[in-house]
Design a protein around this motif. Structure first.
Motif, short mmCIF file in Angstrom:
data_model
loop_
_atom_site.label_atom_id
_atom_site.label_comp_id
_atom_site.label_asym_id
_atom_site.label_seq_id
_atom_site.Cartn_x
_atom_site.Cartn_y
_atom_site.Cartn_z
N ALA A 55 0.84 -1.20 0.00
CA ALA A 55 0.00 0.00 0.00
C ALA A 55 0.87 1.25 0.00
O ALA A 55 0.57 2.24 -0.70
CB ALA A 55 -0.92 0.00 1.22
N GLN A 56 1.97 1.24 0.78
CA GLN A 56 2.88 2.38 0.81
C GLN A 56 3.54 2.59 -0.55
O GLN A 56 3.66 3.72 -1.04
CB GLN A 56 3.94 2.20 1.89
CG GLN A 56 3.40 2.05 3.30
CD GLN A 56 2.47 3.16 3.70
OE1 GLN A 56 2.80 4.34 3.59
NE2 GLN A 56 1.28 2.80 4.16
N LEU A 57 3.96 1.51 -1.16
CA LEU A 57 4.63 1.60 -2.46
C LEU A 57 3.68 2.04 -3.57
O LEU A 57 4.10 2.74 -4.49
CB LEU A 57 5.28 0.26 -2.82
CG LEU A 57 6.47 -0.13 -1.96
CD1 LEU A 57 6.91 -1.57 -2.30
CD2 LEU A 57 7.63 0.83 -2.12
N SER A 58 2.44 1.67 -3.46
CA SER A 58 1.48 2.03 -4.50
C SER A 58 1.15 3.54 -4.49
O SER A 58 0.68 4.08 -5.48
CB SER A 58 0.18 1.23 -4.36
OG SER A 58 -0.53 1.62 -3.21
N LYS A 59 1.44 4.19 -3.37
CA LYS A 59 1.21 5.64 -3.26
C LYS A 59 2.27 6.46 -4.00
O LYS A 59 2.06 7.61 -4.31
CB LYS A 59 1.18 6.07 -1.80
CG LYS A 59 0.02 5.50 -1.01
CD LYS A 59 0.14 5.88 0.46
CE LYS A 59 -0.93 5.21 1.29
NZ LYS A 59 -0.78 5.55 2.72
N ARG A 60 3.41 5.86 -4.26
CA ARG A 60 4.51 6.57 -4.90
C ARG A 60 4.39 6.52 -6.41
O ARG A 60 3.89 5.56 -6.98
CB ARG A 60 5.85 5.94 -4.52
CG ARG A 60 6.19 6.15 -3.06
CD ARG A 60 7.59 5.67 -2.77
NE ARG A 60 8.53 6.09 -3.79
CZ ARG A 60 9.46 7.04 -3.60
NH1 ARG A 60 9.54 7.63 -2.44
NH2 ARG A 60 10.30 7.37 -4.55
N LYS A 61 4.86 7.59 -7.03
CA LYS A 61 4.92 7.61 -8.49
C LYS A 61 6.36 7.34 -8.89
O LYS A 61 7.28 7.95 -8.36
CB LYS A 61 4.47 8.97 -9.01
CG LYS A 61 3.02 9.25 -8.77
CD LYS A 61 2.58 10.53 -9.40
CE LYS A 61 1.09 10.75 -9.13
NZ LYS A 61 0.60 11.94 -9.78
N PRO A 62 6.56 6.45 -9.84
CA PRO A 62 7.93 6.17 -10.28
C PRO A 62 8.56 7.38 -10.93
O PRO A 62 7.85 8.20 -11.52
CB PRO A 62 7.79 5.02 -11.27
CG PRO A 62 6.35 4.85 -11.53
CD PRO A 62 5.58 5.65 -10.52
N PRO A 63 9.89 7.53 -10.82
CA PRO A 63 10.57 8.69 -11.40
C PRO A 63 10.50 8.71 -12.93
O PRO A 63 10.31 7.75 -13.57
CB PRO A 63 12.01 8.55 -10.93
CG PRO A 63 12.17 7.15 -10.46
CD PRO A 63 10.82 6.63 -10.17
#
Length: 54
Positions: free
Chosen positions: A46-54
């Motif tokens: 869930a934490q990783l899904s909140k981030r947008k890849p560079p």
């Protein structure tokens, strides 16, 4: 889960008719560890899904 199932299958095959308190404790510890792993995996995903890849 596989470890818990294996322990349950061993119990069923033994035909003893009851679980020793130590066996119950081991089964509960295995179950708790599996729940903790699943919970952490869900949280980190869930934490990783909140981030947008560079």
């Amino acid at each position: 889960m596989a470890t818990e199932r294996a322990a349950e299958e061993d119990y069923m095959e033994s035909g003893s008719g009851h679980l020793d308190i130590d066996d119950v404790q081991i089964l509960l510890q295995v179950e708790q560890e599996q729940i903790q792993k699943r919970t952490f995996t869900n949280w980190i995903n869930a934490q990783l899904s909140k981030r947008k890849p560079p």
